[in-house]
Design an enzyme around this catalytic site. Structure first.
Site, PDB file in Angstrom:
ATOM      1  N   GLU A   1       0.842  -1.200   0.000  1.00  0.00           N
ATOM      2  CA  GLU A   1       0.000   0.000   0.000  1.00  0.00           C
ATOM      3  C   GLU A   1       0.871   1.241   0.000  1.00  0.00           C
ATOM      4  O   GLU A   1       1.925   1.278   0.640  1.00  0.00           O
ATOM      5  CB  GLU A   1      -0.898  -0.005   1.246  1.00  0.00           C
ATOM      6  CG  GLU A   1      -1.893   1.126   1.324  1.00  0.00           C
ATOM      7  CD  GLU A   1      -2.834   0.975   2.513  1.00  0.00           C
ATOM      8  OE1 GLU A   1      -3.493   1.967   2.866  1.00  0.00           O
ATOM      9  OE2 GLU A   1      -2.903  -0.127   3.102  1.00  0.00           O
TER      10      GLU A   1
ATOM     11  N   ASP B   1       0.151   5.343   0.654  1.00  0.00           N
ATOM     12  CA  ASP B   1      -0.933   6.038   1.328  1.00  0.00           C
ATOM     13  C   ASP B   1      -0.734   7.548   1.422  1.00  0.00           C
ATOM     14  O   ASP B   1       0.338   8.006   1.821  1.00  0.00           O
ATOM     15  CB  ASP B   1      -0.974   5.535   2.778  1.00  0.00           C
ATOM     16  CG  ASP B   1      -2.293   4.938   3.166  1.00  0.00           C
ATOM     17  OD1 ASP B   1      -3.238   5.006   2.374  1.00  0.00           O
ATOM     18  OD2 ASP B   1      -2.376   4.396   4.281  1.00  0.00           O
TER      19      ASP B   1
ATOM     20  N   GLU C   1      -3.182  10.265   3.488  1.00  0.00           N
ATOM     21  CA  GLU C   1      -4.386  10.483   4.275  1.00  0.00           C
ATOM     22  C   GLU C   1      -4.386  11.920   4.792  1.00  0.00           C
ATOM     23  O   GLU C   1      -3.362  12.404   5.288  1.00  0.00           O
ATOM     24  CB  GLU C   1      -4.461   9.511   5.453  1.00  0.00           C
ATOM     25  CG  GLU C   1      -4.523   8.054   5.032  1.00  0.00           C
ATOM     26  CD  GLU C   1      -4.652   7.106   6.214  1.00  0.00           C
ATOM     27  OE1 GLU C   1      -5.188   6.009   6.023  1.00  0.00           O
ATOM     28  OE2 GLU C   1      -4.203   7.481   7.319  1.00  0.00           O
TER      29      GLU C   1
ATOM     30  N   THR D   1       1.444  10.349   5.418  1.00  0.00           N
ATOM     31  CA  THR D   1       1.924   9.476   4.341  1.00  0.00           C
ATOM     32  C   THR D   1       2.491   8.198   4.948  1.00  0.00           C
ATOM     33  O   THR D   1       3.076   8.207   6.035  1.00  0.00           O
ATOM     34  CB  THR D   1       3.005  10.164   3.494  1.00  0.00           C
ATOM     35  OG1 THR D   1       4.162  10.442   4.311  1.00  0.00           O
ATOM     36  CG2 THR D   1       2.479  11.473   2.909  1.00  0.00           C
ATOM     37  N   ASN D   2       2.321   7.092   4.214  1.00  0.00           N
ATOM     38  CA  ASN D   2       2.773   5.800   4.732  1.00  0.00           C
ATOM     39  C   ASN D   2       2.973   4.831   3.573  1.00  0.00           C
ATOM     40  O   ASN D   2       2.529   5.088   2.445  1.00  0.00           O
ATOM     41  CB  ASN D   2       1.752   5.246   5.728  1.00  0.00           C
ATOM     42  CG  ASN D   2       2.320   4.160   6.626  1.00  0.00           C
ATOM     43  OD1 ASN D   2       3.506   3.854   6.592  1.00  0.00           O
ATOM     44  ND2 ASN D   2       1.458   3.559   7.437  1.00  0.00           N
TER      45      ASN D   2
ATOM     46  N   ARG E   1       5.728   3.158   8.265  1.00  0.00           N
ATOM     47  CA  ARG E   1       6.694   4.107   7.679  1.00  0.00           C
ATOM     48  C   ARG E   1       6.069   5.500   7.569  1.00  0.00           C
ATOM     49  O   ARG E   1       6.118   6.156   6.546  1.00  0.00           O
ATOM     50  CB  ARG E   1       7.147   3.612   6.307  1.00  0.00           C
ATOM     51  CG  ARG E   1       8.390   2.744   6.309  1.00  0.00           C
ATOM     52  CD  ARG E   1       8.223   1.448   7.048  1.00  0.00           C
ATOM     53  NE  ARG E   1       9.485   0.717   7.146  1.00  0.00           N
ATOM     54  CZ  ARG E   1       9.644  -0.404   7.818  1.00  0.00           C
ATOM     55  NH1 ARG E   1       8.624  -0.932   8.465  1.00  0.00           N
ATOM     56  NH2 ARG E   1      10.815  -1.006   7.884  1.00  0.00           N
ATOM     57  N   GLU E   2       5.460   5.981   8.650  1.00  0.00           N
ATOM     58  CA  GLU E   2       4.682   7.217   8.607  1.00  0.00           C
ATOM     59  C   GLU E   2       5.555   8.470   8.659  1.00  0.00           C
ATOM     60  O   GLU E   2       6.512   8.547   9.433  1.00  0.00           O
ATOM     61  CB  GLU E   2       3.694   7.276   9.785  1.00  0.00           C
ATOM     62  CG  GLU E   2       2.700   6.134   9.836  1.00  0.00           C
ATOM     63  CD  GLU E   2       3.152   4.998  10.725  1.00  0.00           C
ATOM     64  OE1 GLU E   2       4.358   4.925  11.037  1.00  0.00           O
ATOM     65  OE2 GLU E   2       2.300   4.193  11.127  1.00  0.00           O
TER      66      GLU E   2
ATOM     67  N   GLY F   1      -4.712  12.614  18.210  1.00  0.00           N
ATOM     68  CA  GLY F   1      -4.636  11.297  18.820  1.00  0.00           C
ATOM     69  C   GLY F   1      -5.960  10.755  19.312  1.00  0.00           C
ATOM     70  O   GLY F   1      -5.993   9.846  20.152  1.00  0.00           O
TER      71      GLY F   1
END
Length: 268
Positions: free
Chosen positions: A71, A73, A75, A89-90, A99-100, A169
């Protein structure tokens, strides 16, 4: 398309897809075809006002077992009125994610359309906003790092409720009195090339294949997205974005990785 998704005509007279979220359903659309290595562009106008708890997404994903999925990403995490959006992003490869990196914008992404781009080839993944490079993920499989390489992906765009984590969060919840929440998408473009094919459109130096992403790539000779490394100017501009816009990087999160960072962090 499914859920509260519909084709509309926007204020400029162009067709757009409106994705709407309410308490009963989310909505989404996806590409008809998959691609293995491609460039995807789309213009998005995000949910205005109090969008806390909502997530608008633009991503690519493989089909098959979730525990082995790939994937890429983008978001957009909503926020309370007046507070900025976060671009999250990931990347996942063979089910391995985490891997954010996150960024804030220099503009209000709810007031007009902005172009968001994912470029995926055999050597790296690039994330661009209005043709400005925000992030590069290198293929570091040689060092044991995960990288999506073998399986084609389909493009999706969605809007959904993630109040348990999306805004501060999860401390700020979705205010359903503000629903429906609507994001708009237009000018979708997909360009795909196989690294093993001979399509004349994919020959370096021809048309879009050799177009420059922005002036950070000028002077690089063949500046095709498919096989060209960033030059020194491009690397400096990427560093400038990191310094000005980046707000989270998994490669500097010592609480999350007390025993050492992932192997690819050393090369970033």
């Amino acid at each position: 398309m499914w859920g509260n998704a519909k084709v509309v005509t926007d204020s400029s007279g162009q067709q757009a897809i409106a994705l709407t979220l309410d308490q009963s359903t989310s909505s989404a659309f996806r590409s008809k075809k998959t691609c293995l290595f491609c460039r995807i562009d789309i213009e998005i106008k995000l949910v205005p006002g109090n969008s806390a708890g909502t997530v608008t997404t633009f991503y690519m994903i493989t089909e098959g077992a979730w525990e082995f999925h790939d994937e890429i990403d983008i978001e957009f995490l909503g926020n309370s009125t007046g507070d900025p959006y976060t671009m999250h992003t990931n990347m996942y490869a063979r089910g391995q994610g985490g891997r954010e990196k996150q960024y804030k914008f220099d503009f209000d992404p709810t007031q007009d359309y902005h172009k968001y781009t994912i470029i995926w080839n055999k050597d790296w993944i690039l994330f661009l906003v209005d043709d400005k490079l925000y992030r590069q993920i290198k293929n570091n499989q040689i060092y044991g790092a995960p990288y999506p390489y073998y399986y084609p992906m389909r493009v999706y765009a969605t809007i959904w409720d993630a109040e348990n984590w999306a805004t501060q969060g999860g401390r700020v919840k979705t205010d359903w009195s503000q629903a429906p929440f609507t994001a708009y998408f237009r000018n979708y473009r997909s360009i795909s090339c196989s690294p093993f094919g001979n399509d004349p459109l994919c020959v370096p130096g021809s048309g879009w294949f050799s177009q420059q992403l922005d002036d950070s790539r000028q002077g690089s000779g063949d500046s095709s997205w498919f096989n060209q490394e960033l030059d020194e100017v491009g690397k400096q501009k990427l560093k400038d974005v990191d310094d000005k816009n980046k707000i989270y990087d998994y490669c500097t999160d010592s609480r999350r990785f007390p025993d050492g960072y992932p192997s690819e962090c050393a090369s970033q």
